[in-house]
Design a protein around this motif. Sequence first.
Motif, PDB file in Angstrom:
ATOM      1  N   GLU A 111       0.787  -1.193  -0.083  1.00  0.00           N
ATOM      2  CA  GLU A 111       0.035   0.070   0.014  1.00  0.00           C
ATOM      3  C   GLU A 111       0.788   1.533  -0.012  1.00  0.00           C
ATOM      4  O   GLU A 111       0.674   2.348  -0.631  1.00  0.00           O
ATOM      5  N   VAL A 114       2.153   1.896  -3.653  1.00  0.00           N
ATOM      6  CA  VAL A 114       1.083   2.425  -4.656  1.00  0.00           C
ATOM      7  C   VAL A 114       1.008   3.698  -4.244  1.00  0.00           C
ATOM      8  O   VAL A 114       0.598   4.808  -4.970  1.00  0.00           O
ATOM      9  N   GLN A 115       0.673   4.282  -2.936  1.00  0.00           N
ATOM     10  CA  GLN A 115       0.174   5.471  -2.332  1.00  0.00           C
ATOM     11  C   GLN A 115       1.464   6.346  -3.145  1.00  0.00           C
ATOM     12  O   GLN A 115       1.030   7.541  -3.317  1.00  0.00           O
ATOM     13  N   GLN A 118       1.549   7.232  -6.651  1.00  0.00           N
ATOM     14  CA  GLN A 118       0.397   7.981  -7.086  1.00  0.00           C
ATOM     15  C   GLN A 118       0.814   9.437  -6.747  1.00  0.00           C
ATOM     16  O   GLN A 118       0.287  10.317  -7.348  1.00  0.00           O
ATOM     17  N   LEU A 137      -0.985  -6.429  -3.933  1.00  0.00           N
ATOM     18  CA  LEU A 137      -1.360  -5.809  -5.311  1.00  0.00           C
ATOM     19  C   LEU A 137      -2.115  -6.275  -6.175  1.00  0.00           C
ATOM     20  O   LEU A 137      -2.966  -5.529  -6.864  1.00  0.00           O
ATOM     21  N   LEU A 140      -5.418  -4.605  -5.161  1.00  0.00           N
ATOM     22  CA  LEU A 140      -5.442  -3.057  -5.319  1.00  0.00           C
ATOM     23  C   LEU A 140      -5.907  -3.153  -6.620  1.00  0.00           C
ATOM     24  O   LEU A 140      -6.649  -2.097  -6.946  1.00  0.00           O
ATOM     25  N   LYS A 145      -7.683   0.532  -7.427  1.00  0.00           N
ATOM     26  CA  LYS A 145      -6.759   1.486  -6.918  1.00  0.00           C
ATOM     27  C   LYS A 145      -5.599   1.962  -7.814  1.00  0.00           C
ATOM     28  O   LYS A 145      -5.230   2.854  -7.903  1.00  0.00           O
ATOM     29  N   ILE A 146      -5.276   0.794  -8.575  1.00  0.00           N
ATOM     30  CA  ILE A 146      -4.201   0.733  -9.620  1.00  0.00           C
ATOM     31  C   ILE A 146      -4.541   0.001 -10.667  1.00  0.00           C
ATOM     32  O   ILE A 146      -5.471  -1.122 -10.760  1.00  0.00           O
ATOM     33  N   THR A 150       0.187  -0.217 -14.762  1.00  0.00           N
ATOM     34  CA  THR A 150       0.972   0.596 -13.962  1.00  0.00           C
ATOM     35  C   THR A 150       1.649  -0.056 -12.824  1.00  0.00           C
ATOM     36  O   THR A 150       2.300   0.452 -12.182  1.00  0.00           O
ATOM     37  N   CYS A 151       1.177  -1.476 -12.841  1.00  0.00           N
ATOM     38  CA  CYS A 151       1.844  -2.380 -11.708  1.00  0.00           C
ATOM     39  C   CYS A 151       2.300  -3.696 -12.782  1.00  0.00           C
ATOM     40  O   CYS A 151       1.553  -4.501 -12.656  1.00  0.00           O
TER      41      CYS A 151
END
Length: 209
Positions: A111, A114-115, A118, A137, A140, A145-146, A150-151
């Motif tokens: 988390e 990711v935060q 962003q 992940l 999320l 959230k993603i 992007t991941c």
Amino acid sequence: MYALLASANSLKKRKPDQEGGRGWLVERVSEWLKRLGVADGLELVRQGRSRYFEVVITTRGQRANIVDVGFGISQVLPMLVLAYFVPRGSVIIAEQPEIHLHPRAQVGLAELMVQVAQERNVQFIVETHSEHIFRRLQFLIADEKIGPDTCRMYFVDGADDGKAELRRLQVDQFGRINNWPEHFFGDALGETERQMKRMMARMIEQAKR
């Protein structure tokens, strides 16, 4: 330590929800230590009238020097500091940041990445053996959230000739892996499936008695 000290002694006035200013970095690190569940907070304490400071960790109301607490805090602290100390748009490379951390903290690391990615456009390249980071992940992505674009997730597959192959995992918009590697994470899904089948068989056996 120097980054935390610079933050604590900054002459710049701290503004709410803004980077920079006195104690800003210390506050962010303290917030994440609490979110990860490894400590209640962190502060820098001057040793008497000297120029030296010590990093004091508070856990369950008890205060202790960081050298006297578990390895988990000292392991994750550099990751938290770098996440907010590096310039925006930087790249952070980490090797097994989950070492000595319990599952809740490992989930929190996912988390955090990711935060920060962003909020600060920081890219994380992480080598991990943590199923908890991986699963979070996936969640999320499923929770929007993603996005899977992007991941990116990769799996290192060892061949019989001793060479290693880097394979990109195909993750859909729901966090599902379309090319799940054989025995990935020790075949956790297979173990769960076998446990459920055996549980159902035993329940049926007991019901017949």
